[in-house]
Write a protein that holds these residues in place. Structure first.
Motif, PDB file in Angstrom:
ATOM      1  N   ILE A 228      38.040  26.384  14.972  1.00  0.00           N
ATOM      2  CA  ILE A 228      37.266  27.606  14.698  1.00  0.00           C
ATOM      3  C   ILE A 228      37.287  28.531  15.920  1.00  0.00           C
ATOM      4  O   ILE A 228      37.402  29.747  15.800  1.00  0.00           O
ATOM      5  N   SER A 229      37.199  27.925  17.087  1.00  0.00           N
ATOM      6  CA  SER A 229      37.207  28.688  18.324  1.00  0.00           C
ATOM      7  C   SER A 229      38.461  29.573  18.384  1.00  0.00           C
ATOM      8  O   SER A 229      38.398  30.753  18.717  1.00  0.00           O
ATOM      9  N   TYR A 230      39.605  29.000  18.040  1.00  0.00           N
ATOM     10  CA  TYR A 230      40.852  29.776  18.048  1.00  0.00           C
ATOM     11  C   TYR A 230      40.768  30.967  17.082  1.00  0.00           C
ATOM     12  O   TYR A 230      41.126  32.105  17.429  1.00  0.00           O
ATOM     13  N   PHE A 231      40.269  30.703  15.870  1.00  0.00           N
ATOM     14  CA  PHE A 231      40.236  31.780  14.869  1.00  0.00           C
ATOM     15  C   PHE A 231      39.308  32.919  15.312  1.00  0.00           C
ATOM     16  O   PHE A 231      39.611  34.087  15.104  1.00  0.00           O
ATOM     17  N   LEU A 232      38.185  32.568  15.937  1.00  0.00           N
ATOM     18  CA  LEU A 232      37.252  33.605  16.381  1.00  0.00           C
ATOM     19  C   LEU A 232      37.875  34.426  17.503  1.00  0.00           C
ATOM     20  O   LEU A 232      37.814  35.652  17.496  1.00  0.00           O
ATOM     21  N   GLU A 233      38.487  33.730  18.432  1.00  0.00           N
ATOM     22  CA  GLU A 233      39.087  34.437  19.555  1.00  0.00           C
ATOM     23  C   GLU A 233      40.224  35.335  19.067  1.00  0.00           C
ATOM     24  O   GLU A 233      40.315  36.505  19.412  1.00  0.00           O
ATOM     25  N   ASN A 234      41.095  34.763  18.219  1.00  0.00           N
ATOM     26  CA  ASN A 234      42.264  35.526  17.776  1.00  0.00           C
ATOM     27  C   ASN A 234      41.898  36.725  16.904  1.00  0.00           C
ATOM     28  O   ASN A 234      42.469  37.795  17.043  1.00  0.00           O
ATOM     29  N   SER A 235      40.925  36.531  16.034  1.00  0.00           N
ATOM     30  CA  SER A 235      40.605  37.611  15.072  1.00  0.00           C
ATOM     31  C   SER A 235      39.617  38.616  15.655  1.00  0.00           C
ATOM     32  O   SER A 235      39.493  39.729  15.167  1.00  0.00           O
ATOM     33  N   GLY A 236      38.874  38.204  16.684  1.00  0.00           N
ATOM     34  CA  GLY A 236      37.818  39.069  17.222  1.00  0.00           C
ATOM     35  C   GLY A 236      36.700  39.265  16.206  1.00  0.00           C
ATOM     36  O   GLY A 236      36.080  40.337  16.166  1.00  0.00           O
ATOM     37  N   ALA A 237      36.453  38.248  15.377  1.00  0.00           N
ATOM     38  CA  ALA A 237      35.428  38.377  14.321  1.00  0.00           C
ATOM     39  C   ALA A 237      34.077  38.764  14.924  1.00  0.00           C
ATOM     40  O   ALA A 237      33.708  38.289  15.998  1.00  0.00           O
ATOM     41  N   LYS A 238      33.347  39.639  14.199  1.00  0.00           N
ATOM     42  CA  LYS A 238      32.032  40.078  14.677  1.00  0.00           C
ATOM     43  C   LYS A 238      30.935  39.165  14.154  1.00  0.00           C
ATOM     44  O   LYS A 238      29.839  39.112  14.685  1.00  0.00           O
ATOM     45  N   LEU A 239      31.230  38.504  13.040  1.00  0.00           N
ATOM     46  CA  LEU A 239      30.226  37.640  12.413  1.00  0.00           C
ATOM     47  C   LEU A 239      30.913  36.375  11.909  1.00  0.00           C
ATOM     48  O   LEU A 239      31.995  36.447  11.329  1.00  0.00           O
ATOM     49  N   LEU A 240      30.254  35.231  12.156  1.00  0.00           N
ATOM     50  CA  LEU A 240      30.704  33.979  11.539  1.00  0.00           C
ATOM     51  C   LEU A 240      29.557  33.484  10.679  1.00  0.00           C
ATOM     52  O   LEU A 240      28.400  33.455  11.124  1.00  0.00           O
ATOM     53  N   ILE A 241      29.864  33.112   9.441  1.00  0.00           N
ATOM     54  CA  ILE A 241      28.854  32.489   8.583  1.00  0.00           C
ATOM     55  C   ILE A 241      29.255  31.031   8.411  1.00  0.00           C
ATOM     56  O   ILE A 241      30.401  30.738   8.050  1.00  0.00           O
ATOM     57  N   CYS A 242      28.319  30.126   8.726  1.00  0.00           N
ATOM     58  CA  CYS A 242      28.634  28.693   8.637  1.00  0.00           C
ATOM     59  C   CYS A 242      27.525  27.969   7.878  1.00  0.00           C
ATOM     60  O   CYS A 242      26.478  28.562   7.598  1.00  0.00           O
ATOM     61  N   SER A 243      27.726  26.705   7.558  1.00  0.00           N
ATOM     62  CA  SER A 243      26.642  25.927   6.961  1.00  0.00           C
ATOM     63  C   SER A 243      25.676  25.545   8.069  1.00  0.00           C
ATOM     64  O   SER A 243      26.086  25.406   9.233  1.00  0.00           O
ATOM     65  N   GLU A 244      24.411  25.342   7.685  1.00  0.00           N
ATOM     66  CA  GLU A 244      23.391  25.030   8.694  1.00  0.00           C
ATOM     67  C   GLU A 244      23.777  23.807   9.529  1.00  0.00           C
ATOM     68  O   GLU A 244      23.534  23.753  10.725  1.00  0.00           O
ATOM     69  N   ARG A 245      24.438  22.822   8.887  1.00  0.00           N
ATOM     70  CA  ARG A 245      24.769  21.580   9.611  1.00  0.00           C
ATOM     71  C   ARG A 245      25.722  21.852  10.774  1.00  0.00           C
ATOM     72  O   ARG A 245      25.779  21.101  11.735  1.00  0.00           O
ATOM     73  N   ASN A 246      26.502  22.924  10.682  1.00  0.00           N
ATOM     74  CA  ASN A 246      27.458  23.203  11.766  1.00  0.00           C
ATOM     75  C   ASN A 246      26.929  24.170  12.815  1.00  0.00           C
ATOM     76  O   ASN A 246      27.604  24.442  13.804  1.00  0.00           O
ATOM     77  N   TYR A 247      25.734  24.705  12.561  1.00  0.00           N
ATOM     78  CA  TYR A 247      25.191  25.728  13.466  1.00  0.00           C
ATOM     79  C   TYR A 247      25.146  25.248  14.926  1.00  0.00           C
ATOM     80  O   TYR A 247      25.644  25.941  15.822  1.00  0.00           O
TER      81      TYR A 247
END
Ligand code: MCA
Ligand code: AMP
Length: 503
Positions: A92-111
């Protein structure tokens, strides 16, 4: 205001009381109710100060609300970036860095695991759970369900879907409103979907198949979906009688054939079974016909292109082929070295061109240039032949890829991790035949003589960086990797040698 995809697929369903989603607890959600959920989410995105073209990454379980996030992104002019819930925090870290996403929505268990990396990439983090709870629901429940769609033209971006490559680095395929809409409209006609159809939906919604092919077609036709959380054999068997169509990867069909209740009677309501994402064995097609009387319709697509070819609805569905080019889509076979078109019947690289072909890879112009020609043809990396009648047969791959149960696994990504492990000199990862998944991953390692090697520890170490479906089912040690005169590892020799090892 014009929003190409939203206006064509979603807006027309405002106030539509017809059922859109049939859930397992007999609950139903009609079109109007569904659009109200996405309207509230769009207002939430506005409150979060997201602006057009911002990327919204989602790693959430399948649910009606999860699907509504997709719609809200389109409505708000945001770029939807769905991610497999099986991905590890490293991935996930790679995808956030590469895409420059402003928001990530995840399940509470992964928060707890994700908050650190979202903070690092100044990305907001919200939650949404499969049962329709989470911060996204809390923060949007009192917001208006009315939202005027943001202006978007056909060439504007609608989604990034990440797909790996031979270098082991995932690439964000940029898909436009026109890419998605043109394909949905073509497929509705080609497969004759109408508002009378109920699609049995057991696919995940983070890939092209379950998200765009299945969902966009249903929306375009105005039909409904039996929306199952995942492929569960008994659940699918129970829900077949209330469906008219089903889409699946080959594993769905081979598993159905193992069930004692699966027969002609159970499938008499179904007008069409569609298979894709991986090769459907001709013997599965034949056995399915024998058991149910249905000829599975096989089609072929890619993340970068949506669907390219399909067996015909009315004409001959040829087992082992992926059918004919879809209307408006050109296909050709070219020489892998020269790129020149080859005559009918010859095997070469399959290239495709049409309104379905993506815009390129996000911030990777050199990768885009390697695969997308100036004349608009996309080089698929699949080896194929086209017969005199125009039927396309995929005969192999000119890319190092394993497809397991419809999930793509790129050996390079795993080899890079294995090569970094203590005691490993070098490695080769291959796919070997598996009756359930089509292919399974195994890793072959050459041991550094002066270092001890602990295969169990290696599995544990690499599992921190790899989703479980990518993990080698077995690690083996050999003295050296077979190479050709150019020094390239001959994976065909390894597949022959280890193709039948016990897993
Ligand atoms: C789950 N596992 C897998 C896979 N799925 N291992 C290898 N390959 C897989 N595909 C592992 C899990 O990590 C877990 O391992 C164990 O199997 C049980 O997990 P579970 O979730 O219960 O598995 P399952 O329910 O049996 O899932 C199998 C499945 C699923 C139903 C075939 O993988 C699936 O829905 N596949 C569809 C993929 C898809 O939609 N592809 C479309 C891509 P452990 O026990 O170690 O924890 S779009 C595309 O390709 C193009 C564009 C196109 O043409 O469509
Ligand atoms: P992806 O876009 O990454 O999900 O995977 C696309 C790849 O899946 C294609 O390039 C093919 O190698 C393979 N694929 C998809 N559908 C089929 C099919 N019907 N038969 C054979 N291979 C397929």
């Amino acid at each position: 205001m014009v929003n190409k995809l939203f206006d064509s697929l979603f807006k027309k369903h405002k106030n539509n009381p017809d059922c859109f989603l049939k859930l397992i607890d007999e609950k139903k959600i009609n079109y109007d109710e569904f659009l109200k959920i996405s309207g509230r989410f769009s207002n939430l995105f506005k409150n979060l100060n997201l602006t057009p073209n911002d990327r919204v990454a989602v790693q959430i379980d399948k649910s009606p609300e999860a699907l509504a996030i997709y719609v809200a992104c389109i409505q708000s002019g945001l770029i939807f970036l769905p991610l497999n819930p099986a991905y590890t925090t490293n991935e996930i870290s790679y995808f956030l860095e590469n895409s420059g996403a402003k928001l990530l929505i995840c399940s509470e268990r992964n928060y707890p695991a994700l908050i650190e990396i979202t903070t690092k990439y100044t990305c907001m983090l919200e939650t949404l759970n499969a049962i329709g709870t989470g911060s996204v629901i809390e923060k949007s429940k009192n917001l208006s369900d009315d939202f005027t769609a943001v202006d978007r033209g056909g060439n504007d971006l609608a989604a990034f879907l990440y797909t790996s490559g031979t270098t082991g680095r995932s690439k964000g395929a940029m898909l436009t409103h026109d890419n998605l809409l043109s394909n949905a409209e073509t497929l509705v006609d080609y497969w004759q979907f109408t508002k009378e159809d109920t699609l049995l939906h057991a696919l995940p919604i983070f890939h092209t198949h379950g998200l765009f092919v299945a969902t966009n077609i249903t929306l375009a036709a105005g039909g409904s979906m039996v929306f199952l959380p995942k492929f569960d054999l008994d659940l699918v068997i129970r829900n077949l009688p209330r469906s008219t169509t089903m889409m699946g990867v080959p594993t769905f069909y081979t598993r159905l054939l193992t069930h004692t209740r699966f027969d002609k009677k159970l499938t008499e309501h179904i007008r069409l079974f569609i298979s894709g994402s991986a090769p459907l064995l001709a013997e599965t097609h034949t056995q399915f016909k024998k058991v149910t009387g249905h000829r599975i319709l096989e089609r072929y697509g890619m993340t970068e292109t949506n669907m390219n070819t399909s067996n015909p609805y009315n004409g001959e569905r040829r087992a082992g082929t992926v059918g004919l080019p879809l209307p408006g889509i050109e296909v050709k076979i070219t020489d892998t070295n020269t790129g020149k078109a080859l005559p009918v019947g010859e095997i070469g690289e399959l290239e495709v061109k049409g309104p379905n072909v993506f815009k390129g890879y996000w911030q990777m112009p050199e990768k885009t240039n390697e695969e997308l020609r100036d004349n608009g043809f996309f080089i698929t990396g699949d080896l194929a032949q086209i017969d005199r009648d125009g039927y396309v047969t995929i005969v192999g791959r000119n890319k190092d890829l394993i497809i397991s149960g419809g999930f793509n696994i790129y050996p390079k990504e795993i080899e890079l991790l294995l090569d970094d492990e203590y005691g490993v000199l070098e490695s080769a990862v291959i796919g070997i035949p598996n009756a359930d998944f089509g292919e399974s991953v195994i890793g072959i390692i050459v041991h550094k003589e002066d270092e001890n090697i602990d295969l169990k520890q290696i599995q544990i170490n690499i599992s921190k960086s790899l989703a479980r479906f990518k993990l080698p089912r077995k690690l083996l040690i050999i003295s050296e990797l077979p190479r050709n005169t150019m020094g390239k590892v001959q994976k065909n020799i390894l597949r022959e040698k280890f193709g039948s090892v016990d897993l």
